[in-house]
Design a protein around this motif. Sequence first.
Motif, PDB file in Angstrom:
ATOM      1  N   PRO A   1       0.374  20.103  48.292  1.00 34.00           N
ATOM      2  CA  PRO A   1      -0.981  20.055  47.729  1.00 34.00           C
ATOM      3  C   PRO A   1      -2.016  20.105  48.858  1.00 34.00           C
ATOM      4  N   THR A   2      -3.207  20.592  48.544  1.00 34.92           N
ATOM      5  CA  THR A   2      -4.233  20.744  49.572  1.00 34.92           C
ATOM      6  C   THR A   2      -4.805  19.410  50.044  1.00 34.92           C
ATOM      7  N   ILE A   3      -4.672  18.365  49.216  1.00 30.86           N
ATOM      8  CA  ILE A   3      -5.119  17.026  49.614  1.00 30.86           C
ATOM      9  C   ILE A   3      -4.096  15.988  49.136  1.00 30.86           C
ATOM     10  N   GLN A   4      -4.094  14.823  49.780  1.00 34.97           N
ATOM     11  CA  GLN A   4      -3.127  13.753  49.488  1.00 34.97           C
ATOM     12  C   GLN A   4      -3.194  13.208  48.068  1.00 34.97           C
ATOM     13  N   HIS A   5      -4.371  13.254  47.439  1.00 32.74           N
ATOM     14  CA  HIS A   5      -4.535  12.675  46.109  1.00 32.74           C
ATOM     15  C   HIS A   5      -4.737  13.752  45.050  1.00 32.74           C
ATOM     16  N   CYS A   6      -4.140  14.895  45.235  1.00 34.80           N
ATOM     17  CA  CYS A   6      -4.337  16.036  44.338  1.00 34.80           C
ATOM     18  C   CYS A   6      -3.817  15.717  42.938  1.00 34.80           C
ATOM     19  N   SER A   7      -4.730  15.655  41.987  1.00 38.99           N
ATOM     20  CA  SER A   7      -4.317  15.383  40.608  1.00 38.99           C
ATOM     21  C   SER A   7      -3.741  16.638  39.937  1.00 38.99           C
ATOM     22  N   MET A   8      -3.869  17.779  40.594  1.00 42.14           N
ATOM     23  CA  MET A   8      -3.362  19.039  40.047  1.00 42.14           C
ATOM     24  C   MET A   8      -1.911  19.317  40.441  1.00 42.14           C
ATOM     25  N   ALA A   9      -1.307  18.457  41.260  1.00 46.33           N
ATOM     26  CA  ALA A   9       0.071  18.680  41.703  1.00 46.33           C
ATOM     27  C   ALA A   9       1.040  18.868  40.525  1.00 46.33           C
ATOM     28  N   PRO A  10       0.976  18.041  39.476  1.00 46.99           N
ATOM     29  CA  PRO A  10       1.878  18.272  38.345  1.00 46.99           C
ATOM     30  C   PRO A  10       1.624  19.616  37.655  1.00 46.99           C
ATOM     31  N   VAL A  11       0.377  20.036  37.610  1.00 44.59           N
ATOM     32  CA  VAL A  11       0.051  21.326  36.991  1.00 44.59           C
ATOM     33  C   VAL A  11       0.632  22.470  37.828  1.00 44.59           C
ATOM     34  N   ILE A  12       0.540  22.356  39.146  1.00 43.05           N
ATOM     35  CA  ILE A  12       1.121  23.376  40.019  1.00 43.05           C
ATOM     36  C   ILE A  12       2.623  23.464  39.787  1.00 43.05           C
ATOM     37  N   GLY A  13       3.276  22.317  39.691  1.00 41.76           N
ATOM     38  CA  GLY A  13       4.718  22.303  39.415  1.00 41.76           C
ATOM     39  C   GLY A  13       5.048  22.947  38.082  1.00 41.76           C
ATOM     40  N   LEU A  14       4.235  22.667  37.057  1.00 44.03           N
ATOM     41  CA  LEU A  14       4.451  23.302  35.750  1.00 44.03           C
ATOM     42  C   LEU A  14       4.269  24.820  35.842  1.00 44.03           C
ATOM     43  N   CYS A  15       3.275  25.252  36.597  1.00 44.83           N
ATOM     44  CA  CYS A  15       3.062  26.698  36.774  1.00 44.83           C
ATOM     45  C   CYS A  15       4.295  27.350  37.399  1.00 44.83           C
ATOM     46  N   LEU A  16       4.854  26.705  38.405  1.00 48.99           N
ATOM     47  CA  LEU A  16       6.067  27.235  39.036  1.00 48.99           C
ATOM     48  C   LEU A  16       7.209  27.308  38.028  1.00 48.99           C
ATOM     49  N   ARG A  17       7.406  26.240  37.251  1.00 48.21           N
ATOM     50  CA  ARG A  17       8.475  26.236  36.239  1.00 48.21           C
ATOM     51  C   ARG A  17       8.284  27.342  35.207  1.00 48.21           C
ATOM     52  N   VAL A  18       7.069  27.483  34.697  1.00 51.89           N
ATOM     53  CA  VAL A  18       6.803  28.503  33.673  1.00 51.89           C
ATOM     54  C   VAL A  18       7.045  29.896  34.237  1.00 51.89           C
ATOM     55  N   LYS A  19       6.553  30.145  35.439  1.00 53.58           N
ATOM     56  CA  LYS A  19       6.705  31.466  36.056  1.00 53.58           C
ATOM     57  C   LYS A  19       8.177  31.791  36.297  1.00 53.58           C
ATOM     58  N   LEU A  20       8.960  30.784  36.661  1.00 49.64           N
ATOM     59  CA  LEU A  20      10.360  31.013  37.021  1.00 49.64           C
ATOM     60  C   LEU A  20      11.333  30.880  35.855  1.00 49.64           C
ATOM     61  N   LYS A  21      10.808  30.503  34.697  1.00 48.87           N
ATOM     62  CA  LYS A  21      11.665  30.284  33.526  1.00 48.87           C
ATOM     63  C   LYS A  21      12.550  31.516  33.281  1.00 48.87           C
TER      64      LYS A  21
END
Length: 155
Positions: free
Chosen positions: A79-99
């Motif tokens: 993540p671009t910062i230590q407290h990135c609240s978007m980290a779970p969303v980024i992980g979901l994006c990776l999962r969806v793309k790689l499904k």
Amino acid sequence: MTLGLINANPVVREIKDRVTRPADSHHESSAVDPLDIYDFVRDIRDPEHPYSLEQLSVLSEDSITVDEKLGRILITFTPTIQHCSMAPVIGLCLRVKLKDCFPPHFKVDIKVTPGSHADEEAVNKQLNDKERIVAAMENPNLRQLVDECVQSSEL
């Protein structure tokens, strides 16, 4: 779409031109090539900015490892910062793309790079819990955000 940016001024790097590798340059023993996976996901748009995960150095060519013997793929992102609240969303994006991209015997783990997130353990648990993933993708607003980030990479 996001109000009040968490990281209003991310560092954006230039994207490297991809050198197309000849088919015979792939590891003959590897049915799943880490660089092919990277090339497939590097253009996912960040949920908060109009830049790709590659441009923000959230993903790199070294972010993906494959263990053929154990049937495991590990994708780490920073993540671009230590407290990135978007980290779970980024992980979901990776999962969806790689499904549905891998042989059924492969297990895909998605984690934040060690030491890169204040809630590393909680984020990693969330990103690899099937029930949490299903529940998250049933949220229409979250699903729309993930779809927008993934689809923008396919344009």
